[in-house]
Design a protein around this motif. Structure first.
Motif, PDB file in Angstrom:
ATOM      1  N   LYS A   1       0.834  -1.197   0.000  1.00 12.65           N
ATOM      2  CA  LYS A   1       0.000   0.000   0.000  1.00 12.65           C
ATOM      3  C   LYS A   1       0.871   1.250   0.000  1.00 12.65           C
ATOM      4  CE  LYS A   1      -4.089  -1.807   2.257  1.00 12.65           C
ATOM      5  NZ  LYS A   1      -5.172  -1.127   1.609  1.00 12.65           N
ATOM      6  N   PRO A   2       0.740   2.103  -1.030  1.00 14.93           N
ATOM      7  CA  PRO A   2       1.524   3.337  -1.062  1.00 14.93           C
ATOM      8  C   PRO A   2       1.281   4.182   0.194  1.00 14.93           C
ATOM      9  CG  PRO A   2       0.510   2.926  -3.185  1.00 14.93           C
ATOM     10  CD  PRO A   2      -0.081   1.928  -2.222  1.00 14.93           C
ATOM     11  N   LEU A   3       2.328   4.878   0.636  1.00 17.04           N
ATOM     12  CA  LEU A   3       2.270   5.682   1.859  1.00 17.04           C
ATOM     13  C   LEU A   3       2.255   7.173   1.548  1.00 17.04           C
ATOM     14  CD1 LEU A   3       4.888   3.658   3.934  1.00 17.04           C
ATOM     15  CD2 LEU A   3       2.398   3.682   4.271  1.00 17.04           C
ATOM     16  N   TYR A   4       1.465   7.907   2.349  1.00 16.03           N
ATOM     17  CA  TYR A   4       1.282   9.345   2.158  1.00 16.03           C
ATOM     18  C   TYR A   4       1.322  10.071   3.501  1.00 16.03           C
ATOM     19  CZ  TYR A   4      -0.865   7.570  -2.123  1.00 16.03           C
ATOM     20  OH  TYR A   4      -1.106   6.908  -3.296  1.00 16.03           O
ATOM     21  N   LEU A   5       1.624  11.357   3.423  1.00 16.36           N
ATOM     22  CA  LEU A   5       1.473  12.273   4.552  1.00 16.36           C
ATOM     23  C   LEU A   5       0.168  13.034   4.331  1.00 16.36           C
ATOM     24  CD1 LEU A   5       5.136  13.381   4.263  1.00 16.36           C
ATOM     25  CD2 LEU A   5       4.190  12.317   6.309  1.00 16.36           C
ATOM     26  N   TRP A   6      -0.307  13.747   5.341  1.00 17.31           N
ATOM     27  CA  TRP A   6      -1.515  14.572   5.224  1.00 17.31           C
ATOM     28  C   TRP A   6      -1.096  16.005   5.485  1.00 17.31           C
ATOM     29  CZ3 TRP A   6      -5.779  16.075   3.397  1.00 17.31           C
ATOM     30  CH2 TRP A   6      -6.805  16.689   4.104  1.00 17.31           C
ATOM     31  N   SER A   7      -1.376  16.889   4.547  1.00 16.84           N
ATOM     32  CA  SER A   7      -0.911  18.271   4.634  1.00 16.84           C
ATOM     33  C   SER A   7      -1.475  19.022   5.836  1.00 16.84           C
ATOM     34  CB  SER A   7      -1.246  19.025   3.346  1.00 16.84           C
ATOM     35  OG  SER A   7      -2.649  19.091   3.165  1.00 16.84           O
ATOM     36  N   LYS A   8      -2.567  18.554   6.418  1.00 16.27           N
ATOM     37  CA  LYS A   8      -3.191  19.259   7.539  1.00 16.27           C
ATOM     38  C   LYS A   8      -2.676  18.800   8.909  1.00 16.27           C
ATOM     39  CE  LYS A   8      -7.107  20.893   5.021  1.00 16.27           C
ATOM     40  NZ  LYS A   8      -6.446  21.547   3.999  1.00 16.27           N
ATOM     41  N   ASP A   9      -1.885  17.716   8.948  1.00 17.41           N
ATOM     42  CA  ASP A   9      -1.230  17.343  10.204  1.00 17.41           C
ATOM     43  C   ASP A   9      -0.133  18.372  10.461  1.00 17.41           C
ATOM     44  OD1 ASP A   9      -2.799  15.101  10.665  1.00 17.41           O
ATOM     45  OD2 ASP A   9      -1.256  13.659  10.039  1.00 17.41           O
ATOM     46  N   SER A  10      -0.090  18.910  11.682  1.00 14.59           N
ATOM     47  CA  SER A  10       0.880  19.977  11.943  1.00 14.59           C
ATOM     48  C   SER A  10       2.039  19.559  12.837  1.00 14.59           C
ATOM     49  CB  SER A  10       0.172  21.192  12.552  1.00 14.59           C
ATOM     50  OG  SER A  10      -0.458  20.844  13.763  1.00 14.59           O
ATOM     51  N   LYS A  11       1.885  18.458  13.573  1.00  8.78           N
ATOM     52  CA  LYS A  11       2.972  18.036  14.458  1.00  8.78           C
ATOM     53  C   LYS A  11       2.990  16.515  14.563  1.00  8.78           C
ATOM     54  CE  LYS A  11       0.276  18.632  18.727  1.00  8.78           C
ATOM     55  NZ  LYS A  11      -1.002  18.534  18.058  1.00  8.78           N
ATOM     56  N   PRO A  12       4.139  15.952  14.957  1.00  9.35           N
ATOM     57  CA  PRO A  12       4.210  14.502  15.140  1.00  9.35           C
ATOM     58  C   PRO A  12       3.097  14.015  16.066  1.00  9.35           C
ATOM     59  CG  PRO A  12       6.400  15.449  15.243  1.00  9.35           C
ATOM     60  CD  PRO A  12       5.428  16.607  15.223  1.00  9.35           C
ATOM     61  N   GLY A  13       2.515  12.890  15.707  1.00 10.19           N
ATOM     62  CA  GLY A  13       1.424  12.313  16.504  1.00 10.19           C
ATOM     63  C   GLY A  13       0.045  12.724  16.021  1.00 10.19           C
ATOM     64  N   ASP A  14      -0.049  13.799  15.208  1.00 12.65           N
ATOM     65  CA  ASP A  14      -1.348  14.181  14.651  1.00 12.65           C
ATOM     66  C   ASP A  14      -1.853  13.070  13.734  1.00 12.65           C
ATOM     67  OD1 ASP A  14      -1.350  16.627  15.913  1.00 12.65           O
ATOM     68  OD2 ASP A  14      -1.046  17.821  14.093  1.00 12.65           O
ATOM     69  N   THR A  15      -3.156  12.846  13.768  1.00 10.15           N
ATOM     70  CA  THR A  15      -3.780  11.837  12.906  1.00 10.15           C
ATOM     71  C   THR A  15      -5.071  12.405  12.306  1.00 10.15           C
ATOM     72  OG1 THR A  15      -4.920  10.871  14.812  1.00 10.15           O
ATOM     73  CG2 THR A  15      -2.832   9.852  14.168  1.00 10.15           C
ATOM     74  N   THR A  16      -5.050  13.693  11.960  1.00 10.27           N
ATOM     75  CA  THR A  16      -6.274  14.360  11.523  1.00 10.27           C
ATOM     76  C   THR A  16      -6.805  13.839  10.187  1.00 10.27           C
ATOM     77  OG1 THR A  16      -5.091  16.176  10.454  1.00 10.27           O
ATOM     78  CG2 THR A  16      -5.667  16.472  12.779  1.00 10.27           C
ATOM     79  N   GLY A  17      -5.969  13.116   9.443  1.00 13.76           N
ATOM     80  CA  GLY A  17      -6.432  12.565   8.165  1.00 13.76           C
ATOM     81  C   GLY A  17      -7.095  11.211   8.276  1.00 13.76           C
ATOM     82  N   ASP A  18      -7.021  10.578   9.455  1.00 12.88           N
ATOM     83  CA  ASP A  18      -7.591   9.241   9.611  1.00 12.88           C
ATOM     84  C   ASP A  18      -9.101   9.288   9.431  1.00 12.88           C
ATOM     85  OD1 ASP A  18      -7.311   6.454  10.103  1.00 12.88           O
ATOM     86  OD2 ASP A  18      -8.099   6.769  12.124  1.00 12.88           O
ATOM     87  N   GLY A  19      -9.604   8.476   8.509  1.00 15.37           N
ATOM     88  CA  GLY A  19     -11.039   8.414   8.253  1.00 15.37           C
ATOM     89  C   GLY A  19     -11.541   9.491   7.296  1.00 15.37           C
TER      90      GLY A  19
END
Length: 124
Positions: A96-114
């Protein structure tokens, strides 16, 4: 140091410098362990990706930057390298290709989940 010892030390140093670190690490989040990039930012997978190919291009890739692989990167363990439509290389985990989420601002953020029910944190 004799020439043989020097040659062995040089070979060991060369082998160590050629060793490639894993493209991702395991970090902690409110959702438990997640895969992260070298900066500790959460990595995600996209349900519309299939067959080891990325379907996140153009505007999608601006919001969800791919975890890019350097030229010459090689698969190791559960990590593989896929070729994107533009010819660049991207890391994948268990296909599965891996991506970052532009709206996460710091380590530990998971705002893109779901997000839109098609983006998920990448779990080790």
């Amino acid at each position: 140091m004799n020439i043989r010892s020097f040659a062995i030390a040089a070979a060991a140093l060369l082998a160590a410098s050629a060793a490639v670190a894993a493209p991702a690490m395991t970090g902690q989040s409110a959702k438990g362990p997640v895969l992260t990039d070298a900066k500790g930012m959460t990595l995600y997978t996209f349900d519309k990706d299939a067959g080891g190919m990325s379907n996140c291009v153009d505007a999608c890739a601006q919001n969800w930057p791919p975890l890019m692989a350097a030229s010459g990167a090689m698969a190791e363990g559960d990590y593989s390298v896929i070729k994107r439509a533009d010819g660049s290389m991207q890391w994948a985990y268990k296909g599965k290709p891996l991506y970052l989420w532009s709206k996460d601002s710091k380590p530990g953020d998971t705002t893109g989940d779901g997000f839109k029910d098609i983006w998920h944190v990448a779990k080790p």
